[in-house]
Design an enzyme around this catalytic site. Structure first.
Site, PDB file in Angstrom:
ATOM      1  CE  LYS A  85     -18.430  27.063   6.590  1.00  0.00           C
ATOM      2  NZ  LYS A  85     -19.541  27.241   5.640  1.00  0.00           N
ATOM      3  NE  ARG A  96     -15.420  26.696   1.470  1.00  0.00           N
ATOM      4  CZ  ARG A  96     -15.636  27.522   2.475  1.00  0.00           C
ATOM      5  NH1 ARG A  96     -14.738  27.688   3.407  1.00  0.00           N
ATOM      6  NH2 ARG A  96     -16.790  28.162   2.572  1.00  0.00           N
ATOM      7  NE  ARG A 137     -23.036  36.321   5.273  1.00  0.00           N
ATOM      8  CZ  ARG A 137     -22.243  35.268   5.376  1.00  0.00           C
ATOM      9  NH1 ARG A 137     -21.826  34.871   6.565  1.00  0.00           N
ATOM     10  NH2 ARG A 137     -21.875  34.600   4.310  1.00  0.00           N
ATOM     11  NE  ARG A 181     -19.183  36.678   2.804  1.00  0.00           N
ATOM     12  CZ  ARG A 181     -18.969  35.537   3.418  1.00  0.00           C
ATOM     13  NH1 ARG A 181     -18.959  35.513   4.750  1.00  0.00           N
ATOM     14  NH2 ARG A 181     -18.772  34.435   2.753  1.00  0.00           N
ATOM     15  NE  ARG A 206     -20.621  31.735  -0.883  1.00  0.00           N
ATOM     16  CZ  ARG A 206     -21.280  32.629  -0.153  1.00  0.00           C
ATOM     17  NH1 ARG A 206     -21.968  33.593  -0.728  1.00  0.00           N
ATOM     18  NH2 ARG A 206     -21.248  32.565   1.158  1.00  0.00           N
TER      19      ARG A 206
END
Ligand code: B4P
Length: 191
Positions: free
Chosen positions: A14, A89, A128, A134, A145
């Site tokens: 996204k 969401r 990532r 992160r 998630r």
């Protein structure tokens, strides 16, 4: 105005595609995830609250993100349009976005859903996490998630399908080829 919602599971691309779409069509890029991460980095009250949810892979409460978005739209009245990345969401957020845009005599123009299998999503986010550090890109939080995505976010697909706004696009392949497929769908609705 051109108002695009980009939709997909965590790691579906996204953020990557939103940057390109915003540049191509001159839109204001709205990433609720980015805004919340900035609040966390600045240790604001909102950031502290958001962190208590995001670190567990849960969604920040609807009322908090909806208010954030209201302020953002009001501040950007002159924008050519928006790309909403990571918002809505939940179905209540989808309803709130409709009402918010209606107040400005606007609507959602198109919803792009990026389709990627779970295995690839987990792989991308772990990679990532290893590079960017992160906080929510670790295996335990990624799994949470994904569960939250299927339970709370995926029902939005039917919400937008019933309004004839949903375009499902494969999110596997090169960033450029996915972008081309998205552009094709957007160009169909703006000409
Ligand atoms: P977000 O920041 O929106 O994070 P995300 O869903 O995990 O997806 P992200 O945008 O980061 O990943 P992308 O697909 O771009 O949200 C973080 C958290 O904030 C949420 O979990 C929630 O707690 C909270 N939050 C945000 N909005 C909220 C809301 N509205 N309501 C409540 N809570 C909210 O890309 C992932 C990776 O894939 C990148 O590293 C990229 O380089 C790579 N990639 C992209 N395209 C690729 C391709 N084609 N091939 C290979 N790799 C690719």
């Amino acid at each position: 105005m051109l108002n695009i919602v980009i939709f997909g599971a965590p790691g579906s691309g996204k953020g990557t595609q939103s940057d390109k779409i915003a540049e191509r069509y001159g839109l204001q890029h709205v990433s609720t995830g980015e805004i919340l991460r900035e609040e966390i980095a600045s240790s604001t009250d909102l950031g502290k609250l958001a962190d208590s949810y995001m670190s567990k892979g849960e969604l920040v409460p609807d009322c908090v993100v909806i208010e954030m978005l209201e302020e953002l739209i009001a501040r950007n009245k002159g924008a050519k349009g928006f790309i909403f990345d990571g918002f809505p969401r939940t179905v209540p957020q989808g309803e709130a976005l409709n009402q918010l845009l209606q107040r400005h005599d606007e609507t959602v123009t198109i919803v792009v859903s990026l389709e990627v299998e779970d295995e690839e999503l987990v792989d991308r986010l772990l990679k990532r996490g290893a590079i960017s550090g992160r906080a929510d890109d670790n295996r335990k939080t990624i799994e949470s998630r994904l569960r939250v995505y299927y339970r709370q976010t995926a029902p939005l697909k039917d919400f937008y399908r019933s309004k004839d706004l949903l375009k499902e696009i494969t999110g596997i392949g090169s960033v450029e080829s996915i972008f081309e497929s998205i552009v094709k769908e957007i160009d169909k609705v703006i000409v």
